[in-house]
Motif scaffolding. Structure first.
Motif, PDB file in Angstrom:
ATOM      1  N   MET A   1      -7.240  11.867  23.843  1.00 50.87           N
ATOM      2  CA  MET A   1      -8.201  11.478  22.862  1.00 50.87           C
ATOM      3  C   MET A   1      -7.383  12.222  21.678  1.00 50.87           C
ATOM      4  SD  MET A   1     -12.379  11.543  22.313  1.00 50.87           S
ATOM      5  CE  MET A   1     -12.568  13.618  22.295  1.00 50.87           C
ATOM      6  N   ALA A   2      -7.543  11.006  20.572  1.00 50.40           N
ATOM      7  CA  ALA A   2      -7.178  11.453  19.304  1.00 50.40           C
ATOM      8  C   ALA A   2      -8.002  12.457  18.508  1.00 50.40           C
ATOM      9  CB  ALA A   2      -6.478  10.254  18.578  1.00 50.40           C
ATOM     10  N   GLY A   3      -7.594  13.442  17.773  1.00 50.84           N
ATOM     11  CA  GLY A   3      -8.448  14.303  17.172  1.00 50.84           C
ATOM     12  C   GLY A   3      -9.195  13.487  15.861  1.00 50.84           C
ATOM     13  N   TYR A   4      -8.659  12.400  15.467  1.00 52.58           N
ATOM     14  CA  TYR A   4      -9.355  11.752  14.372  1.00 52.58           C
ATOM     15  C   TYR A   4     -10.420  10.796  14.952  1.00 52.58           C
ATOM     16  CZ  TYR A   4      -5.522   8.350  15.574  1.00 52.58           C
ATOM     17  OH  TYR A   4      -5.007   7.398  16.115  1.00 52.58           O
ATOM     18  N   GLU A   5     -10.466  10.482  16.427  1.00 57.65           N
ATOM     19  CA  GLU A   5     -11.357   9.317  17.000  1.00 57.65           C
ATOM     20  C   GLU A   5     -12.981   9.414  16.438  1.00 57.65           C
ATOM     21  OE1 GLU A   5     -13.037   8.271  21.285  1.00 57.65           O
ATOM     22  OE2 GLU A   5     -11.035   9.024  21.007  1.00 57.65           O
ATOM     23  N   GLY A   6     -13.401  10.484  15.958  1.00 57.36           N
ATOM     24  CA  GLY A   6     -14.662  10.286  15.347  1.00 57.36           C
ATOM     25  C   GLY A   6     -14.740   9.894  14.036  1.00 57.36           C
ATOM     26  N   ASN A   7     -13.404   9.869  13.337  1.00 53.66           N
ATOM     27  CA  ASN A   7     -13.454   9.545  12.079  1.00 53.66           C
ATOM     28  C   ASN A   7     -12.572   8.072  11.828  1.00 53.66           C
ATOM     29  OD1 ASN A   7     -14.892  11.720  10.919  1.00 53.66           O
ATOM     30  ND2 ASN A   7     -13.001  12.900  11.009  1.00 53.66           N
ATOM     31  N   LYS A   8     -12.236   7.627  12.872  1.00 49.55           N
ATOM     32  CA  LYS A   8     -11.296   6.377  12.986  1.00 49.55           C
ATOM     33  C   LYS A   8     -11.623   5.313  11.927  1.00 49.55           C
ATOM     34  CE  LYS A   8      -8.923   3.327  16.342  1.00 49.55           C
ATOM     35  NZ  LYS A   8      -8.983   3.011  17.756  1.00 49.55           N
ATOM     36  N   GLU A   9     -12.692   4.883  11.667  1.00 47.86           N
ATOM     37  CA  GLU A   9     -13.193   3.883  10.892  1.00 47.86           C
ATOM     38  C   GLU A   9     -12.877   4.172   9.440  1.00 47.86           C
ATOM     39  OE1 GLU A   9     -13.720   0.831  11.715  1.00 47.86           O
ATOM     40  OE2 GLU A   9     -13.495   1.378  13.559  1.00 47.86           O
ATOM     41  N   GLN A  10     -13.012   5.614   8.973  1.00 50.19           N
ATOM     42  CA  GLN A  10     -12.977   6.252   7.930  1.00 50.19           C
ATOM     43  C   GLN A  10     -11.583   6.222   7.447  1.00 50.19           C
ATOM     44  OE1 GLN A  10     -14.322  10.318   7.324  1.00 50.19           O
ATOM     45  NE2 GLN A  10     -13.939  10.132   5.325  1.00 50.19           N
ATOM     46  N   VAL A  11     -10.613   6.374   8.491  1.00 52.02           N
ATOM     47  CA  VAL A  11      -9.245   6.655   8.293  1.00 52.02           C
ATOM     48  C   VAL A  11      -8.566   5.350   8.067  1.00 52.02           C
ATOM     49  CG1 VAL A  11      -7.061   7.336   9.547  1.00 52.02           C
ATOM     50  CG2 VAL A  11      -8.845   8.909   9.570  1.00 52.02           C
ATOM     51  N   VAL A  42       2.510   4.033  -7.895  1.00 51.90           N
ATOM     52  CA  VAL A  42       3.206   4.798  -6.998  1.00 51.90           C
ATOM     53  C   VAL A  42       2.727   5.983  -6.641  1.00 51.90           C
ATOM     54  CG1 VAL A  42       5.495   5.576  -6.013  1.00 51.90           C
ATOM     55  CG2 VAL A  42       5.274   3.333  -7.145  1.00 51.90           C
ATOM     56  N   SER A  43       2.572   7.001  -7.866  1.00 54.96           N
ATOM     57  CA  SER A  43       2.075   8.166  -7.558  1.00 54.96           C
ATOM     58  C   SER A  43       0.611   8.300  -7.183  1.00 54.96           C
ATOM     59  CB  SER A  43       2.081   9.036  -8.961  1.00 54.96           C
ATOM     60  OG  SER A  43       1.411  10.009  -8.959  1.00 54.96           O
ATOM     61  N   ALA A  44      -0.223   7.081  -7.547  1.00 57.12           N
ATOM     62  CA  ALA A  44      -1.395   7.112  -6.856  1.00 57.12           C
ATOM     63  C   ALA A  44      -1.571   6.803  -5.514  1.00 57.12           C
ATOM     64  CB  ALA A  44      -2.254   6.093  -7.796  1.00 57.12           C
ATOM     65  N   ALA A  45      -0.752   5.987  -5.115  1.00 52.41           N
ATOM     66  CA  ALA A  45      -0.623   5.611  -3.728  1.00 52.41           C
ATOM     67  C   ALA A  45      -0.306   6.534  -2.930  1.00 52.41           C
ATOM     68  CB  ALA A  45       0.234   4.385  -3.387  1.00 52.41           C
ATOM     69  N   THR A  46       0.873   7.430  -3.366  1.00 47.68           N
ATOM     70  CA  THR A  46       1.341   8.661  -2.673  1.00 47.68           C
ATOM     71  C   THR A  46       0.382   9.472  -2.614  1.00 47.68           C
ATOM     72  OG1 THR A  46       3.590   8.220  -3.613  1.00 47.68           O
ATOM     73  CG2 THR A  46       3.043  10.449  -2.941  1.00 47.68           C
ATOM     74  N   LYS A  47      -0.698   9.842  -3.472  1.00 52.46           N
ATOM     75  CA  LYS A  47      -1.663  10.828  -3.301  1.00 52.46           C
ATOM     76  C   LYS A  47      -2.628  10.581  -2.484  1.00 52.46           C
ATOM     77  CE  LYS A  47      -0.299  13.917  -6.619  1.00 52.46           C
ATOM     78  NZ  LYS A  47       0.169  15.008  -6.300  1.00 52.46           N
ATOM     79  N   ALA A  48      -2.798   9.282  -2.293  1.00 51.09           N
ATOM     80  CA  ALA A  48      -3.819   8.630  -1.380  1.00 51.09           C
ATOM     81  C   ALA A  48      -3.443   8.924   0.128  1.00 51.09           C
ATOM     82  CB  ALA A  48      -4.285   7.226  -1.679  1.00 51.09           C
ATOM     83  N   LEU A  49      -2.201   8.593   0.217  1.00 50.22           N
ATOM     84  CA  LEU A  49      -1.228   8.610   1.583  1.00 50.22           C
ATOM     85  C   LEU A  49      -1.429  10.350   2.036  1.00 50.22           C
ATOM     86  CD1 LEU A  49       1.513   6.210   2.197  1.00 50.22           C
ATOM     87  CD2 LEU A  49      -0.701   6.673   3.521  1.00 50.22           C
ATOM     88  N   GLN A  50      -1.267  11.006   0.894  1.00 54.51           N
ATOM     89  CA  GLN A  50      -1.261  12.598   1.146  1.00 54.51           C
ATOM     90  C   GLN A  50      -2.697  13.047   1.644  1.00 54.51           C
ATOM     91  OE1 GLN A  50       0.331  13.939  -2.526  1.00 54.51           O
ATOM     92  NE2 GLN A  50       2.514  14.277  -1.668  1.00 54.51           N
ATOM     93  N   ALA A  51      -3.712  12.478   1.012  1.00 55.91           N
ATOM     94  CA  ALA A  51      -4.998  12.635   1.344  1.00 55.91           C
ATOM     95  C   ALA A  51      -5.405  12.082   2.836  1.00 55.91           C
ATOM     96  CB  ALA A  51      -5.925  11.978   0.580  1.00 55.91           C
ATOM     97  N   VAL A  52      -4.978  11.137   3.256  1.00 55.79           N
ATOM     98  CA  VAL A  52      -5.045  10.555   4.518  1.00 55.79           C
ATOM     99  C   VAL A  52      -4.542  11.521   5.558  1.00 55.79           C
ATOM    100  CG1 VAL A  52      -4.350   8.770   6.103  1.00 55.79           C
ATOM    101  CG2 VAL A  52      -5.188   8.071   4.050  1.00 55.79           C
ATOM    102  N   ALA A  53      -2.933  11.977   5.159  1.00 57.00           N
ATOM    103  CA  ALA A  53      -2.323  13.043   6.095  1.00 57.00           C
ATOM    104  C   ALA A  53      -3.202  14.527   6.100  1.00 57.00           C
ATOM    105  CB  ALA A  53      -1.137  13.234   5.363  1.00 57.00           C
ATOM    106  N   LEU A  54      -3.492  14.915   5.049  1.00 57.60           N
ATOM    107  CA  LEU A  54      -4.581  16.124   5.178  1.00 57.60           C
ATOM    108  C   LEU A  54      -5.641  16.023   5.939  1.00 57.60           C
ATOM    109  CD1 LEU A  54      -4.075  17.281   1.281  1.00 57.60           C
ATOM    110  CD2 LEU A  54      -3.076  18.132   3.617  1.00 57.60           C
ATOM    111  N   GLY A  55      -6.199  14.612   5.939  1.00 60.29           N
ATOM    112  CA  GLY A  55      -7.411  14.750   6.699  1.00 60.29           C
ATOM    113  C   GLY A  55      -6.999  14.478   8.057  1.00 60.29           C
ATOM    114  N   LEU A  56      -5.949  14.076   8.634  1.00 59.52           N
ATOM    115  CA  LEU A  56      -5.641  13.691   9.943  1.00 59.52           C
ATOM    116  C   LEU A  56      -5.100  15.079  10.539  1.00 59.52           C
ATOM    117  CD1 LEU A  56      -3.603  10.474   9.958  1.00 59.52           C
ATOM    118  CD2 LEU A  56      -5.644  11.046  11.107  1.00 59.52           C
ATOM    119  N   LEU A  57      -4.521  15.996   9.512  1.00 59.88           N
ATOM    120  CA  LEU A  57      -4.014  17.357  10.084  1.00 59.88           C
ATOM    121  C   LEU A  57      -5.243  17.968  10.207  1.00 59.88           C
ATOM    122  CD1 LEU A  57      -2.013  19.366  10.372  1.00 59.88           C
ATOM    123  CD2 LEU A  57      -1.873  19.852   7.996  1.00 59.88           C
ATOM    124  N   ASP A  58      -6.227  18.217   9.451  1.00 61.10           N
ATOM    125  CA  ASP A  58      -7.663  18.761   9.717  1.00 61.10           C
ATOM    126  C   ASP A  58      -8.337  18.484  10.932  1.00 61.10           C
ATOM    127  OD1 ASP A  58      -9.914  20.662   8.440  1.00 61.10           O
ATOM    128  OD2 ASP A  58     -10.774  18.797   8.415  1.00 61.10           O
TER     129      ASP A  58
END
Length: 97
Positions: A1-11, A42-58
């Motif tokens: 089971m993926a760690g983000y399963e509970g947040n899958k829709e949000q991700v 491009v910077s805004a999109a990069t920051k948004a992807l980084q936020a997704v990555a940090l959430g997945l890492l958490d």
């Protein structure tokens, strides 16, 4: 089971927003938008992807690593060590990007 399963829709929702941002950047380039304006997006999109990555890492740390640590008595901590090393490598990749 993926760690983000509970947040899958949000991700998925966040990724769809990033996808929309990237499509918008493509349109900007097609329309010959001023370079700095494109770079700003491009910077805004990069920051948004980084936020997704940090959430997945958490989620990974809170679910996958925690589960491996909790069950580490069964294998002398090998699974926990592997998950921690995996998380450390992911953090290193995020920091370098």
């Amino acid at each position: 089971m993926a760690g983000y399963e509970g947040n899958k829709e949000q991700v998925l929702a966040r990724l769809k927003r990033v996808e929309g941002q990237v499509r918008g950047i493509s349109r900007m380039v097609e329309q010959d938008t001023y370079c700095i304006d494109v770079l700003t997006q491009v910077s805004a999109a990069t920051k948004a992807l980084q936020a997704v990555a940090l959430g997945l890492l958490d989620d990974h740390l809170g679910h996958c690593v925690r589960h491996a640590v909790a069950s580490s008595a069964e294998d002398d901590g090998a699974a926990a060590d592997a998950k921690i090393a995996e998380a450390s490598a992911a953090i290193a990749r995020l920091v370098r990007s």
